[in-house]
Design a protein around this motif. Structure first.
Motif, mmCIF file in Angstrom:
data_model
loop_
_atom_site.group_PDB
_atom_site.id
_atom_site.type_symbol
_atom_site.label_atom_id
_atom_site.label_comp_id
_atom_site.label_asym_id
_atom_site.label_seq_id
_atom_site.Cartn_x
_atom_site.Cartn_y
_atom_site.Cartn_z
ATOM 1 N N LEU A 1 0.840 -1.193 0.000
ATOM 2 C CA LEU A 1 0.000 0.000 0.000
ATOM 3 C C LEU A 1 0.879 1.249 0.000
ATOM 4 O O LEU A 1 1.969 1.258 0.580
ATOM 5 N N THR B 1 0.832 5.569 0.732
ATOM 6 C CA THR B 1 0.118 6.727 1.247
ATOM 7 C C THR B 1 0.123 7.812 0.177
ATOM 8 O O THR B 1 0.841 7.725 -0.824
ATOM 9 N N GLU C 1 -12.217 0.731 -2.697
ATOM 10 C CA GLU C 1 -12.548 0.007 -1.475
ATOM 11 C C GLU C 1 -14.012 0.241 -1.103
ATOM 12 O O GLU C 1 -14.676 1.113 -1.657
ATOM 13 N N ASP D 1 -5.309 8.996 -3.358
ATOM 14 C CA ASP D 1 -5.073 7.560 -3.155
ATOM 15 C C ASP D 1 -6.155 6.682 -3.775
ATOM 16 O O ASP D 1 -6.261 5.499 -3.436
ATOM 17 N N SER E 1 -9.388 7.377 -3.501
ATOM 18 C CA SER E 1 -10.666 7.629 -2.841
ATOM 19 C C SER E 1 -11.549 8.454 -3.759
ATOM 20 O O SER E 1 -11.059 9.242 -4.569
ATOM 21 N N THR F 1 -13.321 5.134 0.330
ATOM 22 C CA THR F 1 -11.870 5.002 0.316
ATOM 23 C C THR F 1 -11.365 4.246 -0.907
ATOM 24 O O THR F 1 -12.085 3.469 -1.537
ATOM 25 N N SER G 1 -7.380 2.571 -2.490
ATOM 26 C CA SER G 1 -6.018 2.189 -2.124
ATOM 27 C C SER G 1 -5.105 2.381 -3.318
ATOM 28 O O SER G 1 -5.378 1.867 -4.406
ATOM 29 N N ILE H 1 -1.691 1.259 -4.690
ATOM 30 C CA ILE H 1 -0.828 0.126 -4.395
ATOM 31 C C ILE H 1 0.226 -0.085 -5.476
ATOM 32 O O ILE H 1 0.107 0.430 -6.598
#
Length: 554
Positions: free
Chosen positions: A282, A284, A302, A342, A344, A523, A525, A527
Protein backbone atom coordinates in the motif's frame (compact mmCIF):
# COMPACT_ATOMS: atom_id res chain seq x y z
CA UNK A 1 -22.57 -5.87 21.32
CA UNK A 2 -23.35 -7.33 24.74
CA UNK A 3 -25.93 -4.65 25.55
CA UNK A 4 -29.18 -6.57 25.75
CA UNK A 5 -31.16 -3.60 24.58
CA UNK A 6 -29.12 -3.67 21.41
CA UNK A 7 -29.15 -7.45 20.93
CA UNK A 8 -32.58 -7.42 19.37
CA UNK A 9 -31.39 -5.05 16.72
CA UNK A 10 -27.93 -6.53 16.32
CA UNK A 11 -29.15 -9.99 15.54
CA UNK A 12 -31.31 -8.85 12.68
CA UNK A 13 -29.08 -5.88 11.96
CA UNK A 14 -26.13 -7.93 10.99
CA UNK A 15 -28.55 -10.47 9.57
CA UNK A 16 -28.58 -8.38 6.41
CA UNK A 17 -25.01 -7.28 6.72
CA UNK A 18 -23.39 -10.44 5.49
CA UNK A 19 -25.18 -10.46 2.17
CA UNK A 20 -21.89 -9.63 0.46
CA UNK A 21 -22.77 -10.16 -3.13
CA UNK A 22 -25.24 -12.76 -1.95
CA UNK A 23 -25.75 -16.04 -3.74
CA UNK A 24 -29.50 -16.44 -3.96
CA UNK A 25 -29.39 -19.57 -6.11
CA UNK A 26 -30.22 -23.02 -4.81
CA UNK A 27 -28.05 -23.75 -1.76
CA UNK A 28 -27.05 -27.18 -3.02
CA UNK A 29 -25.55 -25.82 -6.24
CA UNK A 30 -21.75 -25.85 -6.09
CA UNK A 31 -20.71 -22.79 -8.05
CA UNK A 32 -17.08 -23.53 -7.37
CA UNK A 33 -16.79 -26.38 -9.88
CA UNK A 34 -16.91 -24.29 -13.05
CA UNK A 35 -14.51 -21.71 -11.62
CA UNK A 36 -12.07 -24.40 -10.53
CA UNK A 37 -11.97 -26.02 -13.97
CA UNK A 38 -11.12 -22.67 -15.51
CA UNK A 39 -8.34 -22.16 -12.95
CA UNK A 40 -6.77 -25.50 -13.76
CA UNK A 41 -6.16 -24.43 -17.31
CA UNK A 42 -4.38 -21.28 -16.14
CA UNK A 43 -2.38 -23.26 -13.61
CA UNK A 44 -0.87 -25.41 -16.36
CA UNK A 45 1.02 -22.37 -17.69
CA UNK A 46 2.13 -21.34 -14.20
CA UNK A 47 3.83 -24.59 -13.26
CA UNK A 48 7.25 -23.53 -14.55
CA UNK A 49 7.71 -20.54 -12.22
CA UNK A 50 8.27 -20.49 -8.47
CA UNK A 51 4.83 -20.30 -6.91
CA UNK A 52 5.69 -18.14 -3.90
CA UNK A 53 3.55 -15.10 -3.13
CA UNK A 54 5.18 -12.47 -0.91
CA UNK A 55 2.83 -10.09 0.92
CA UNK A 56 2.73 -7.68 3.82
CA UNK A 57 0.32 -7.29 6.74
CA UNK A 58 -0.32 -4.17 8.77
CA UNK A 59 -0.09 -5.89 12.14
CA UNK A 60 0.61 -9.08 14.08
CA UNK A 61 -1.99 -11.87 14.18
CA UNK A 62 -3.73 -11.44 17.56
CA UNK A 63 -5.01 -15.02 17.62
CA UNK A 64 -5.70 -17.89 15.26
CA UNK A 65 -8.67 -19.01 17.35
CA UNK A 66 -11.70 -18.58 15.07
CA UNK A 67 -14.04 -18.36 18.06
CA UNK A 68 -12.17 -15.31 19.38
CA UNK A 69 -10.80 -13.59 16.26
CA UNK A 70 -12.27 -10.17 15.55
CA UNK A 71 -9.80 -8.40 13.27
CA UNK A 72 -8.91 -8.34 9.59
CA UNK A 73 -5.42 -9.80 9.99
CA UNK A 74 -6.67 -12.91 11.77
CA UNK A 75 -9.65 -13.30 9.44
CA UNK A 76 -7.33 -13.24 6.45
CA UNK A 77 -5.08 -16.01 7.74
CA UNK A 78 -8.00 -18.09 8.98
CA UNK A 79 -9.74 -17.80 5.62
CA UNK A 80 -6.74 -19.28 3.84
CA UNK A 81 -5.74 -21.98 6.32
CA UNK A 82 -9.21 -23.17 7.25
CA UNK A 83 -12.50 -23.90 5.58
CA UNK A 84 -16.09 -24.00 6.70
CA UNK A 85 -19.26 -25.23 5.05
CA UNK A 86 -19.08 -22.38 2.52
CA UNK A 87 -16.44 -19.88 1.38
CA UNK A 88 -16.48 -16.70 -0.74
CA UNK A 89 -15.56 -16.98 -4.40
CA UNK A 90 -14.10 -14.29 -6.66
CA UNK A 91 -17.53 -12.63 -6.93
CA UNK A 92 -17.93 -12.58 -3.13
CA UNK A 93 -20.67 -15.19 -3.39
CA UNK A 94 -20.87 -18.10 -0.98
CA UNK A 95 -20.02 -21.42 -2.65
CA UNK A 96 -20.06 -24.90 -1.18
CA UNK A 97 -16.70 -25.68 0.41
CA UNK A 98 -16.26 -28.34 3.10
CA UNK A 99 -19.93 -29.20 2.61
CA UNK A 100 -20.52 -31.10 -0.61
CA UNK A 101 -24.29 -31.11 -0.22
CA UNK A 102 -26.80 -28.82 1.47
CA UNK A 103 -30.42 -29.93 1.91
CA UNK A 104 -33.18 -27.68 3.20
CA UNK A 105 -36.47 -28.71 4.77
CA UNK A 106 -39.75 -27.69 3.16
CA UNK A 107 -40.29 -24.96 5.76
CA UNK A 108 -36.68 -23.74 5.21
CA UNK A 109 -35.90 -24.04 8.90
CA UNK A 110 -33.80 -27.22 9.07
CA UNK A 111 -30.58 -27.27 7.05
CA UNK A 112 -28.70 -30.55 6.64
CA UNK A 113 -25.10 -30.53 5.44
CA UNK A 114 -23.22 -33.52 4.09
CA UNK A 115 -19.48 -33.00 4.56
CA UNK A 116 -16.67 -34.04 2.27
CA UNK A 117 -14.32 -36.75 3.52
CA UNK A 118 -11.41 -34.51 4.62
CA UNK A 119 -8.86 -34.32 7.41
CA UNK A 120 -7.05 -31.87 9.63
CA UNK A 121 -3.35 -31.20 9.17
CA UNK A 122 -2.60 -33.59 12.07
CA UNK A 123 -4.34 -36.43 10.23
CA UNK A 124 -7.59 -36.42 12.23
CA UNK A 125 -10.79 -36.54 10.17
CA UNK A 126 -12.86 -33.34 9.97
CA UNK A 127 -16.29 -34.28 11.28
CA UNK A 128 -19.68 -32.73 11.84
CA UNK A 129 -18.89 -32.78 15.57
CA UNK A 130 -16.08 -30.28 14.89
CA UNK A 131 -18.64 -27.77 13.70
CA UNK A 132 -20.99 -28.43 16.59
CA UNK A 133 -18.14 -28.00 19.07
CA UNK A 134 -16.80 -24.78 17.51
CA UNK A 135 -20.14 -23.01 17.14
CA UNK A 136 -21.21 -23.85 20.67
CA UNK A 137 -17.79 -22.72 21.91
CA UNK A 138 -18.36 -19.33 20.25
CA UNK A 139 -21.55 -18.96 22.28
CA UNK A 140 -20.10 -20.46 25.46
CA UNK A 141 -17.14 -18.09 25.56
CA UNK A 142 -19.07 -15.09 24.24
CA UNK A 143 -16.59 -14.56 21.42
CA UNK A 144 -16.34 -11.16 19.75
CA UNK A 145 -18.55 -12.32 16.89
CA UNK A 146 -20.96 -14.53 18.85
CA UNK A 147 -23.83 -12.32 17.68
CA UNK A 148 -23.16 -13.68 14.19
CA UNK A 149 -24.89 -16.93 15.09
CA UNK A 150 -27.95 -14.98 16.14
CA UNK A 151 -27.62 -12.98 12.94
CA UNK A 152 -27.73 -16.25 11.03
CA UNK A 153 -30.97 -17.02 12.84
CA UNK A 154 -29.68 -20.21 14.48
CA UNK A 155 -32.19 -21.50 16.98
CA UNK A 156 -31.68 -20.27 20.56
CA UNK A 157 -28.62 -18.15 19.70
CA UNK A 158 -30.22 -14.90 20.82
CA UNK A 159 -31.54 -16.48 24.01
CA UNK A 160 -28.05 -17.80 24.77
CA UNK A 161 -26.60 -14.31 24.24
CA UNK A 162 -29.20 -12.97 26.67
CA UNK A 163 -28.12 -15.64 29.17
CA UNK A 164 -31.59 -17.15 29.07
CA UNK A 165 -30.36 -20.50 27.74
CA UNK A 166 -27.18 -22.56 27.78
CA UNK A 167 -24.77 -22.76 24.83
CA UNK A 168 -25.41 -26.51 24.56
CA UNK A 169 -28.97 -25.66 23.49
CA UNK A 170 -27.79 -23.99 20.26
CA UNK A 171 -29.64 -25.32 17.23
CA UNK A 172 -26.80 -27.38 15.78
CA UNK A 173 -26.03 -31.08 16.11
CA UNK A 174 -23.92 -33.72 14.44
CA UNK A 175 -26.25 -36.51 13.34
CA UNK A 176 -23.42 -38.56 11.86
CA UNK A 177 -19.69 -38.31 11.28
CA UNK A 178 -20.26 -36.34 8.07
CA UNK A 179 -23.80 -35.09 8.62
CA UNK A 180 -24.58 -31.79 10.33
CA UNK A 181 -28.05 -30.48 11.11
CA UNK A 182 -28.63 -26.78 11.76
CA UNK A 183 -32.03 -25.52 12.90
CA UNK A 184 -33.04 -21.88 12.46
CA UNK A 185 -35.58 -19.80 14.33
CA UNK A 186 -37.27 -19.04 11.00
CA UNK A 187 -36.35 -18.97 7.29
CA UNK A 188 -33.34 -16.78 6.64
CA UNK A 189 -32.46 -15.94 3.01
CA UNK A 190 -28.99 -14.78 4.08
CA UNK A 191 -28.03 -17.91 5.99
CA UNK A 192 -25.87 -19.39 3.21
CA UNK A 193 -23.81 -16.24 2.75
CA UNK A 194 -23.27 -15.82 6.47
CA UNK A 195 -21.69 -19.28 6.63
CA UNK A 196 -18.60 -18.05 4.73
CA UNK A 197 -17.63 -15.85 7.70
CA UNK A 198 -14.66 -17.11 9.81
CA UNK A 199 -16.74 -17.41 12.98
CA UNK A 200 -18.45 -20.44 11.43
CA UNK A 201 -15.25 -22.47 10.99
CA UNK A 202 -14.92 -25.90 12.68
CA UNK A 203 -12.47 -26.81 15.46
CA UNK A 204 -10.97 -30.10 16.64
CA UNK A 205 -12.12 -30.42 20.25
CA UNK A 206 -9.37 -32.77 21.45
CA UNK A 207 -6.65 -30.57 19.95
CA UNK A 208 -8.13 -27.32 21.30
CA UNK A 209 -8.73 -28.55 24.81
CA UNK A 210 -5.41 -30.36 24.94
CA UNK A 211 -3.56 -27.07 24.48
CA UNK A 212 -5.77 -25.03 26.80
CA UNK A 213 -4.90 -21.32 26.90
CA UNK A 214 -1.97 -21.90 24.53
CA UNK A 215 -4.24 -22.91 21.68
CA UNK A 216 -3.87 -20.84 18.50
CA UNK A 217 -1.00 -18.69 19.80
CA UNK A 218 1.84 -20.38 17.87
CA UNK A 219 2.11 -22.02 14.46
CA UNK A 220 2.45 -25.49 15.99
CA UNK A 221 -0.63 -24.86 18.13
CA UNK A 222 -3.10 -24.59 15.26
CA UNK A 223 -4.57 -27.02 12.77
CA UNK A 224 -5.48 -26.43 9.14
CA UNK A 225 -8.13 -27.96 6.93
CA UNK A 226 -8.03 -25.35 4.17
CA UNK A 227 -5.90 -24.58 1.10
CA UNK A 228 -2.80 -23.69 3.15
CA UNK A 229 -1.10 -24.51 6.46
CA UNK A 230 0.52 -22.05 8.86
CA UNK A 231 4.05 -23.48 9.09
CA UNK A 232 5.91 -20.65 10.82
CA UNK A 233 4.92 -17.58 12.81
CA UNK A 234 7.49 -15.12 14.13
CA UNK A 235 5.55 -12.74 16.31
CA UNK A 236 5.51 -9.08 15.24
CA UNK A 237 7.61 -10.00 12.19
CA UNK A 238 5.62 -12.30 9.94
CA UNK A 239 4.42 -15.80 9.05
CA UNK A 240 4.58 -18.38 6.29
CA UNK A 241 1.80 -20.47 4.75
CA UNK A 242 2.45 -23.58 2.68
CA UNK A 243 0.11 -25.43 0.37
CA UNK A 244 -1.91 -28.06 2.22
CA UNK A 245 -1.52 -31.20 0.12
CA UNK A 246 -4.29 -32.89 2.12
CA UNK A 247 -6.84 -30.19 1.24
CA UNK A 248 -9.79 -31.70 -0.61
CA UNK A 249 -9.32 -29.33 -3.57
CA UNK A 250 -5.50 -29.20 -3.53
CA UNK A 251 -5.35 -29.82 -7.29
CA UNK A 252 -6.74 -26.33 -7.87
CA UNK A 253 -4.33 -24.55 -5.48
CA UNK A 254 -1.44 -23.18 -7.57
CA UNK A 255 0.73 -21.49 -4.94
CA UNK A 256 3.29 -23.49 -3.00
CA UNK A 257 3.90 -20.84 -0.38
CA UNK A 258 2.71 -17.45 0.89
CA UNK A 259 5.25 -15.41 2.87
CA UNK A 260 3.92 -12.48 4.91
CA UNK A 261 5.95 -9.68 6.53
CA UNK A 262 4.48 -7.31 9.12
CA UNK A 263 4.91 -3.79 7.74
CA UNK A 264 3.60 -0.89 9.81
CA UNK A 265 5.07 2.02 7.81
CA UNK A 266 4.16 2.55 4.11
CA UNK A 267 7.64 3.83 3.33
CA UNK A 268 9.06 0.53 4.62
CA UNK A 269 6.62 -1.34 2.42
CA UNK A 270 7.74 0.61 -0.64
CA UNK A 271 11.39 -0.21 0.10
CA UNK A 272 10.59 -3.89 0.54
CA UNK A 273 8.72 -3.85 -2.75
CA UNK A 274 11.63 -2.25 -4.61
CA UNK A 275 14.04 -4.85 -3.23
CA UNK A 276 11.76 -7.75 -4.22
CA UNK A 277 10.88 -8.75 -0.64
CA UNK A 278 7.13 -8.33 -1.18
CA UNK A 279 4.89 -8.43 -4.26
CA UNK A 280 2.20 -5.98 -3.18
CA UNK A 281 2.24 -2.90 -0.93
CA UNK A 282 0.00 0.00 0.00
CA UNK A 283 1.07 3.59 -0.65
CA UNK A 284 0.12 6.73 1.25
CA UNK A 285 -0.72 9.96 -0.57
CA UNK A 286 2.83 11.13 0.16
CA UNK A 287 4.18 8.25 -1.93
CA UNK A 288 1.66 8.36 -4.76
CA UNK A 289 3.48 10.99 -6.82
CA UNK A 290 6.74 9.11 -6.42
CA UNK A 291 5.30 5.91 -7.88
CA UNK A 292 2.47 7.17 -10.10
CA UNK A 293 4.42 6.39 -13.27
CA UNK A 294 5.59 2.98 -12.09
CA UNK A 295 4.22 0.18 -14.29
CA UNK A 296 3.09 -1.68 -11.15
CA UNK A 297 1.13 1.27 -9.76
CA UNK A 298 -2.61 0.60 -9.36
CA UNK A 299 -5.65 2.17 -7.76
CA UNK A 300 -8.12 -0.14 -6.02
CA UNK A 301 -11.59 0.95 -5.04
CA UNK A 302 -12.55 0.01 -1.47
CA UNK A 303 -15.88 -0.40 0.29
CA UNK A 304 -14.99 1.62 3.43
CA UNK A 305 -16.50 5.06 3.87
CA UNK A 306 -15.41 8.21 5.73
CA UNK A 307 -18.10 10.55 7.08
CA UNK A 308 -18.95 13.16 9.70
CA UNK A 309 -21.05 12.28 12.71
CA UNK A 310 -22.96 15.12 14.36
CA UNK A 311 -23.94 15.24 18.02
CA UNK A 312 -27.72 15.44 17.67
CA UNK A 313 -28.00 16.85 21.19
CA UNK A 314 -25.93 19.91 20.23
CA UNK A 315 -27.98 23.15 20.31
CA UNK A 316 -26.88 24.15 16.80
CA UNK A 317 -25.87 20.88 15.13
CA UNK A 318 -29.13 19.32 16.26
CA UNK A 319 -30.81 21.34 13.50
CA UNK A 320 -31.07 19.25 10.28
CA UNK A 321 -30.77 22.33 8.03
CA UNK A 322 -27.50 23.31 9.71
CA UNK A 323 -26.21 19.80 9.08
CA UNK A 324 -27.43 19.96 5.48
CA UNK A 325 -25.61 23.26 4.91
CA UNK A 326 -22.36 21.83 6.32
CA UNK A 327 -22.77 18.81 4.06
CA UNK A 328 -23.23 20.95 0.95
CA UNK A 329 -20.36 23.32 1.78
CA UNK A 330 -17.61 20.72 1.34
CA UNK A 331 -15.87 20.26 -2.01
CA UNK A 332 -15.29 16.53 -1.96
CA UNK A 333 -13.52 16.47 -5.32
CA UNK A 334 -10.77 18.67 -3.93
CA UNK A 335 -10.51 16.44 -0.88
CA UNK A 336 -10.06 13.20 -2.84
CA UNK A 337 -8.14 14.49 -5.87
CA UNK A 338 -5.80 17.01 -4.23
CA UNK A 339 -5.47 16.07 -0.56
CA UNK A 340 -5.76 12.29 -0.57
CA UNK A 341 -4.68 11.23 -4.08
CA UNK A 342 -5.07 7.56 -3.15
CA UNK A 343 -8.01 6.49 -5.29
CA UNK A 344 -10.67 7.63 -2.84
CA UNK A 345 -13.80 8.98 -4.50
CA UNK A 346 -16.38 11.58 -3.41
CA UNK A 347 -19.42 10.11 -1.68
CA UNK A 348 -22.88 11.68 -1.49
CA UNK A 349 -24.61 8.77 0.15
CA UNK A 350 -24.12 6.32 2.98
CA UNK A 351 -23.79 3.07 1.02
CA UNK A 352 -20.58 2.67 -0.97
CA UNK A 353 -20.83 2.35 -4.72
CA UNK A 354 -19.77 -0.56 -6.88
CA UNK A 355 -20.41 -3.42 -4.45
CA UNK A 356 -24.10 -3.68 -3.59
CA UNK A 357 -26.64 -4.58 -6.24
CA UNK A 358 -30.38 -5.06 -6.51
CA UNK A 359 -31.82 -8.45 -7.55
CA UNK A 360 -31.80 -7.16 -11.14
CA UNK A 361 -28.13 -6.14 -10.77
CA UNK A 362 -28.46 -2.36 -10.46
CA UNK A 363 -25.92 -0.59 -8.24
CA UNK A 364 -27.45 0.68 -4.98
CA UNK A 365 -25.45 3.89 -5.18
CA UNK A 366 -26.54 4.63 -8.74
CA UNK A 367 -30.20 4.01 -7.90
CA UNK A 368 -30.28 6.36 -4.91
CA UNK A 369 -27.85 8.80 -6.55
CA UNK A 370 -26.04 11.77 -5.00
CA UNK A 371 -27.84 13.05 -1.91
CA UNK A 372 -27.49 16.62 -0.57
CA UNK A 373 -25.09 17.57 -3.33
CA UNK A 374 -25.30 21.30 -3.90
CA UNK A 375 -23.33 24.41 -4.75
CA UNK A 376 -21.40 26.60 -2.33
CA UNK A 377 -23.95 29.33 -2.97
CA UNK A 378 -26.80 27.04 -1.96
CA UNK A 379 -24.94 25.99 1.16
CA UNK A 380 -24.25 29.61 2.13
CA UNK A 381 -27.86 30.68 1.62
CA UNK A 382 -29.22 27.76 3.63
CA UNK A 383 -26.68 28.39 6.39
CA UNK A 384 -27.43 32.10 6.73
CA UNK A 385 -31.20 31.62 6.59
CA UNK A 386 -31.15 28.87 9.21
CA UNK A 387 -28.87 30.86 11.53
CA UNK A 388 -31.26 33.79 11.28
CA UNK A 389 -34.21 31.54 12.13
CA UNK A 390 -32.55 30.24 15.28
CA UNK A 391 -31.18 33.64 16.25
CA UNK A 392 -27.46 32.97 15.84
CA UNK A 393 -24.76 34.86 13.95
CA UNK A 394 -21.68 32.77 14.69
CA UNK A 395 -21.09 29.10 15.46
CA UNK A 396 -17.94 27.58 17.00
CA UNK A 397 -17.72 23.81 17.17
CA UNK A 398 -14.92 21.26 17.41
CA UNK A 399 -14.17 18.16 15.37
CA UNK A 400 -13.00 14.96 17.07
CA UNK A 401 -10.34 13.13 15.02
CA UNK A 402 -7.74 10.40 15.41
CA UNK A 403 -4.20 11.75 15.58
CA UNK A 404 -3.13 10.10 12.32
CA UNK A 405 -1.53 11.96 9.43
CA UNK A 406 -4.48 11.16 7.15
CA UNK A 407 -7.13 12.38 9.61
CA UNK A 408 -5.22 15.58 10.28
CA UNK A 409 -5.02 16.36 6.56
CA UNK A 410 -8.73 15.75 6.12
CA UNK A 411 -9.64 17.81 9.18
CA UNK A 412 -7.52 20.76 8.06
CA UNK A 413 -9.16 20.66 4.66
CA UNK A 414 -12.64 20.58 6.22
CA UNK A 415 -11.71 23.46 8.50
CA UNK A 416 -10.66 25.61 5.54
CA UNK A 417 -13.72 24.67 3.49
CA UNK A 418 -16.30 25.30 6.19
CA UNK A 419 -14.77 28.50 7.53
CA UNK A 420 -14.42 29.91 4.00
CA UNK A 421 -17.83 28.87 2.71
CA UNK A 422 -20.08 29.36 5.76
CA UNK A 423 -19.94 32.90 7.21
CA UNK A 424 -19.49 32.93 10.97
CA UNK A 425 -18.45 29.28 11.17
CA UNK A 426 -15.43 28.36 13.30
CA UNK A 427 -14.08 24.78 13.45
CA UNK A 428 -11.56 23.70 16.09
CA UNK A 429 -9.59 20.49 15.55
CA UNK A 430 -9.14 18.10 18.49
CA UNK A 431 -6.79 15.24 17.64
CA UNK A 432 -6.57 12.31 20.05
CA UNK A 433 -5.30 8.69 19.83
CA UNK A 434 -7.55 6.44 17.77
CA UNK A 435 -8.86 4.46 20.74
CA UNK A 436 -9.70 7.68 22.58
CA UNK A 437 -11.54 9.02 19.53
CA UNK A 438 -13.80 5.97 19.67
CA UNK A 439 -14.42 6.41 23.39
CA UNK A 440 -15.35 10.06 22.83
CA UNK A 441 -17.77 8.96 20.13
CA UNK A 442 -19.34 6.30 22.33
CA UNK A 443 -19.82 8.83 25.12
CA UNK A 444 -21.19 11.38 22.60
CA UNK A 445 -19.03 14.11 24.15
CA UNK A 446 -18.06 15.67 20.82
CA UNK A 447 -19.59 18.23 18.46
CA UNK A 448 -18.55 16.67 15.14
CA UNK A 449 -16.52 13.48 14.75
CA UNK A 450 -14.55 12.34 11.71
CA UNK A 451 -15.54 8.69 11.45
CA UNK A 452 -14.95 5.64 9.30
CA UNK A 453 -16.94 2.50 8.65
CA UNK A 454 -15.87 -0.71 6.98
CA UNK A 455 -18.50 -3.31 6.11
CA UNK A 456 -18.52 -6.61 7.94
CA UNK A 457 -20.60 -8.04 5.11
CA UNK A 458 -21.34 -7.06 1.55
CA UNK A 459 -24.91 -5.90 1.81
CA UNK A 460 -26.31 -2.36 2.14
CA UNK A 461 -27.63 -3.15 5.60
CA UNK A 462 -24.08 -3.15 6.95
CA UNK A 463 -24.19 0.65 6.56
CA UNK A 464 -27.87 1.22 7.28
CA UNK A 465 -28.66 -0.56 10.51
CA UNK A 466 -26.05 1.45 12.36
CA UNK A 467 -28.57 4.19 12.94
CA UNK A 468 -31.34 2.43 14.87
CA UNK A 469 -32.16 4.13 18.15
CA UNK A 470 -29.84 2.94 20.90
CA UNK A 471 -27.64 0.97 18.54
CA UNK A 472 -24.01 0.58 19.57
CA UNK A 473 -22.83 2.07 16.27
CA UNK A 474 -25.20 5.06 16.39
CA UNK A 475 -22.94 7.11 18.69
CA UNK A 476 -24.74 10.42 18.14
CA UNK A 477 -28.21 9.98 19.71
CA UNK A 478 -29.92 9.98 16.33
CA UNK A 479 -33.50 8.83 16.69
CA UNK A 480 -36.11 8.27 13.98
CA UNK A 481 -38.85 5.69 14.72
CA UNK A 482 -39.67 5.45 11.02
CA UNK A 483 -36.12 4.33 10.25
CA UNK A 484 -36.18 1.87 13.15
CA UNK A 485 -39.39 0.32 11.87
CA UNK A 486 -38.17 0.02 8.30
CA UNK A 487 -34.90 -1.61 9.40
CA UNK A 488 -36.89 -4.13 11.43
CA UNK A 489 -39.14 -4.91 8.46
CA UNK A 490 -36.16 -5.35 6.13
CA UNK A 491 -34.61 -7.91 8.48
CA UNK A 492 -37.52 -10.31 8.05
CA UNK A 493 -38.47 -9.58 4.43
CA UNK A 494 -37.77 -12.63 2.28
CA UNK A 495 -38.91 -11.03 -0.98
CA UNK A 496 -35.55 -9.70 -2.16
CA UNK A 497 -36.98 -7.02 -4.44
CA UNK A 498 -39.20 -5.62 -1.68
CA UNK A 499 -36.31 -5.78 0.74
CA UNK A 500 -34.02 -3.84 -1.57
CA UNK A 501 -36.64 -1.08 -1.90
CA UNK A 502 -36.70 -0.86 1.89
CA UNK A 503 -32.92 -0.53 1.98
CA UNK A 504 -33.08 2.35 -0.49
CA UNK A 505 -35.72 4.09 1.61
CA UNK A 506 -33.72 3.74 4.84
CA UNK A 507 -30.87 5.78 3.35
CA UNK A 508 -33.32 8.45 2.18
CA UNK A 509 -34.75 8.79 5.67
CA UNK A 510 -31.28 9.17 7.14
CA UNK A 511 -29.89 11.60 4.59
CA UNK A 512 -32.71 13.25 2.65
CA UNK A 513 -35.15 13.76 5.51
CA UNK A 514 -32.74 14.16 8.42
CA UNK A 515 -29.30 14.98 6.94
CA UNK A 516 -28.19 12.98 9.97
CA UNK A 517 -24.56 12.59 8.87
CA UNK A 518 -22.31 14.04 6.19
CA UNK A 519 -20.74 11.39 3.94
CA UNK A 520 -17.34 12.49 2.61
CA UNK A 521 -15.66 9.83 0.53
CA UNK A 522 -15.39 6.17 -0.33
CA UNK A 523 -11.87 5.00 0.32
CA UNK A 524 -9.43 3.78 -2.27
CA UNK A 525 -6.02 2.19 -2.12
CA UNK A 526 -2.99 3.22 -4.10
CA UNK A 527 -0.83 0.13 -4.39
CA UNK A 528 2.17 -1.40 -6.08
CA UNK A 529 1.45 -4.92 -7.32
CA UNK A 530 3.56 -7.05 -9.61
CA UNK A 531 1.93 -7.75 -12.95
CA UNK A 532 2.58 -11.48 -12.81
CA UNK A 533 0.38 -11.96 -9.73
CA UNK A 534 -2.86 -13.44 -11.08
CA UNK A 535 -6.24 -14.27 -9.52
CA UNK A 536 -5.43 -12.94 -6.06
CA UNK A 537 -9.04 -12.47 -4.98
CA UNK A 538 -9.74 -9.39 -2.86
CA UNK A 539 -13.06 -9.29 -0.99
CA UNK A 540 -14.84 -6.07 0.04
CA UNK A 541 -15.91 -7.58 3.37
CA UNK A 542 -15.05 -10.43 5.70
CA UNK A 543 -11.57 -11.81 5.03
CA UNK A 544 -9.72 -9.46 2.69
CA UNK A 545 -7.94 -12.03 0.48
CA UNK A 546 -8.38 -15.54 -0.84
CA UNK A 547 -5.15 -17.13 -2.01
CA UNK A 548 -6.79 -20.34 -3.20
CA UNK A 549 -6.93 -19.39 -6.87
CA UNK A 550 -3.84 -17.14 -7.04
CA UNK A 551 -0.72 -18.00 -9.06
CA UNK A 552 2.48 -16.43 -10.33
CA UNK A 553 2.54 -16.08 -14.10
CA UNK A 554 5.79 -16.72 -15.97
Amino acid sequence: MKNKKWLGFIFLTIFALVLSGCNFNSPDTDKGSEKEKEGTKEGDTAATVEQVLKLSASAEIPTMDSTKAHDGVAFNVLNNTNEGLYRQDENNESILALAEKHDVSEDEVVHTFTLRDTKWSNGDPVTAADFEYAWKRVMREAGAYNYMLATAGIKNAEAIMNEEMDADELGIKATGDLTLEVTLESPNPLFVTLLAFPTFLPQNQEFVEGLGDQYALEAENVLANGPFKLVSWTHEQGWVLEKNEDYWDADNVKLDKVEVIVVKEPSTGANLYETGKIDRTLLTSALVQQYADNEDFQIEKESDIIFLRFNHNHPILGNPEIRRAINMAIDRDGLTDIILQDGSTPLYGLVAGGYYFSPDQKDYREINGDINKGSIEEAKTLWENTLAEIGEKEVTVSINIADSEAHKKVAEYLQAQLEDNLPGFKLEIKAVPFAQRLEIEKAITYDISLSSWGPDYSDPMTYLDMWVTGGSANRMDYDNPKLNNLVSQAYSETDLSKRFEMLLEIEKILLVEDAAIAPLYQTGSAILKRGNIKDLVKHPSGAEFSYKWAYIEE
